[in-house]
Design a protein around this motif. Structure first.
Motif, PDB file in Angstrom:
ATOM      1  N   PRO A  48       3.583   3.437   8.877  1.00 23.70           N
ATOM      2  CA  PRO A  48       3.668   3.421   7.407  1.00 23.70           C
ATOM      3  C   PRO A  48       3.814   4.811   6.796  1.00 23.70           C
ATOM      4  O   PRO A  48       4.417   4.960   5.735  1.00 23.70           O
ATOM      5  N   ARG A  49       3.266   5.827   7.472  1.00 21.33           N
ATOM      6  CA  ARG A  49       3.413   7.179   6.934  1.00 21.33           C
ATOM      7  C   ARG A  49       4.886   7.593   6.913  1.00 21.33           C
ATOM      8  O   ARG A  49       5.371   8.128   5.901  1.00 21.33           O
ATOM      9  N   GLU A  77      -1.646   8.622   4.827  1.00 20.04           N
ATOM     10  CA  GLU A  77      -2.365   8.271   6.063  1.00 20.04           C
ATOM     11  C   GLU A  77      -2.908   6.862   5.911  1.00 20.04           C
ATOM     12  O   GLU A  77      -4.001   6.634   5.400  1.00 20.04           O
ATOM     13  N   ILE A  78      -2.129   5.892   6.336  1.00 16.20           N
ATOM     14  CA  ILE A  78      -2.447   4.485   6.143  1.00 16.20           C
ATOM     15  C   ILE A  78      -2.653   3.817   7.490  1.00 16.20           C
ATOM     16  O   ILE A  78      -1.875   4.021   8.428  1.00 16.20           O
ATOM     17  N   GLU A 115       0.830  -1.209   0.000  1.00 18.49           N
ATOM     18  CA  GLU A 115       0.000   0.000   0.000  1.00 18.49           C
ATOM     19  C   GLU A 115       0.864   1.258   0.000  1.00 18.49           C
ATOM     20  O   GLU A 115       0.573   2.226  -0.718  1.00 18.49           O
ATOM     21  N   VAL A 116       1.943   1.248   0.783  1.00 18.56           N
ATOM     22  CA  VAL A 116       2.834   2.411   0.818  1.00 18.56           C
ATOM     23  C   VAL A 116       3.483   2.617  -0.550  1.00 18.56           C
ATOM     24  O   VAL A 116       3.543   3.751  -1.057  1.00 18.56           O
ATOM     25  N   LEU A 117       3.969   1.558  -1.170  1.00 20.87           N
ATOM     26  CA  LEU A 117       4.617   1.672  -2.479  1.00 20.87           C
ATOM     27  C   LEU A 117       3.679   2.306  -3.499  1.00 20.87           C
ATOM     28  O   LEU A 117       4.073   3.198  -4.265  1.00 20.87           O
TER      29      LEU A 117
END
Length: 324
Positions: free
Chosen positions: A179-180, A199-200, A19-21
């Motif tokens: 994660p942010r 914002e995960i 998700e971050v990628l």
């Protein structure tokens, strides 16, 4: 355009990583329609060597796929490099075995290497969760899983030392708990502006909690503690207090979600009970109507029988009158 290849230690949950990628702006790979090897996941399924089990086994010897798989990789690259202005890439623990091969194949590739904590790795292994790119092995022991972590970590560190200009090295604690921060640091290293908000929601804290309840034994720590301390010295890590606070927050959120789920289940059970009650009442009404209809049919049959008797009597009277 640049390819971003993410490799991790085994048994790591890649939910937050992927998700971050994507939010940083790294597009997941497109498939090759109609090809025998249509996706990078299929390519890795065919190409990846079996993970080592023995503690002295290493995956540092670069794996080299056969010519057919190299041709299949070329097709995948051609499809995904049409957009020259975008980043693309994929994350998979099996990439660790191909780091040198990928670098030789794509000299401009960037590498994101993520090393998870050995305790978290063993906790995920003990829970037997299915993670992307990690096949569940029935006869794999805890010692085998720790040996895999050690071999992969040594490989990732060696590659990072050899090619520092192409490598972003980090640890799994940051990706899972903040994660942010992981996304902002990666975007800064790549020199890009994130494509969307970072914002995960942090991942399920179960693996981290299990690692705290069931930490490494003294014998296990003896084998890997120095290596993990080296990783911590090379990568940014969350403060211990912040990590504990983040874990508590995630646990509370998880507990609230489960309570909400229980309440929803109870509402569904009540609704089902009401449906069953209504169904039972409807069946009773149908049975009463059937009984009533049966009674009407019985009365009708009796009436017809009486009419027949009267007709017979009338016929007999007419016959007597004719004779007279």
């Amino acid at each position: 355009m640049s390819t971003v290849i993410t490799a991790t230690t085994p048994h790591m949950d890649l939910t937050n990583v992927i998700e971050v990628l994507e939010r940083v702006g790294i597009r997941p790979p497109l498939p090759v329609e109609g090809a025998r090897v249509a996706t990078l996941a299929e390519w890795l399924d065919r190409a990846a060597p079996k993970p080592p089990k023995a503690a002295n086994a290493s995956v540092r010897q670069p794996a080299v796929p056969n010519k057919a798989l190299q041709a299949a990789l070329s097709e995948l690259y051609l499809v995904n490099m049409e957009d020259a202005d975008s980043l693309w890439g994929w994350a998979d623990p099996r990439n660790t075995a191909f780091l040198e091969f990928f670098r030789d194949y794509d000299a401009d590739a960037r590498f994101v290497l993520i090393i998870d904590a050995p305790a978290s790795t063993l906790a995920a292994f003990e829970m037997r969760e299915e993670h992307a790119g990690v096949a569940k092995t029935a006869n794999l022991t805890r010692a085998d899983a720790l040996a895999q972590w050690q071999a992969a970590t040594e490989t990732l560190l060696a590659f990072a030392r050899a090619h520092p200009e192409q490598v972003y090295l980090s640890n799994g604690l940051v990706w899972r708990n903040d994660p942010r921060a992981a996304g902002e640091a990666l975007a800064d290293w790549l020199g890009v502006t994130p494509a969307s908000t970072l914002e995960i929601e942090p991942a399920d804290p179960l693996a981290d909690l299990v690692s705290q309840v069931l930490p490494l034994s003294d014998a296990e720590s003896e084998h890997v503690d120095d290596l993990w301390q080296e990783v911590l010295g090379l990568t940014p890590s969350p403060d211990a207090g912040e990590l504990a606070a983040a874990t508590r927050t995630r646990v509370e959120r998880l507990r609230a979600n489960r309570l909400e789920s229980v309440a929803q289940v109870r509402l569904l059970e009540d609704a089902l009970s009401n449906v069953k009650t209504s169904e039972s009442e409807a069946k009773s009404r149908v049975k009463a109507l059937e009984d009533e209809l049966s009674g009407v049919k019985g009365s009708e049959s009796e009436a017809l029988s009486r009419v027949k008797t009267l007709e017979d009597e009338l016929s007999s009277v007419k016959g007597s009158e004719s004779e007279a």
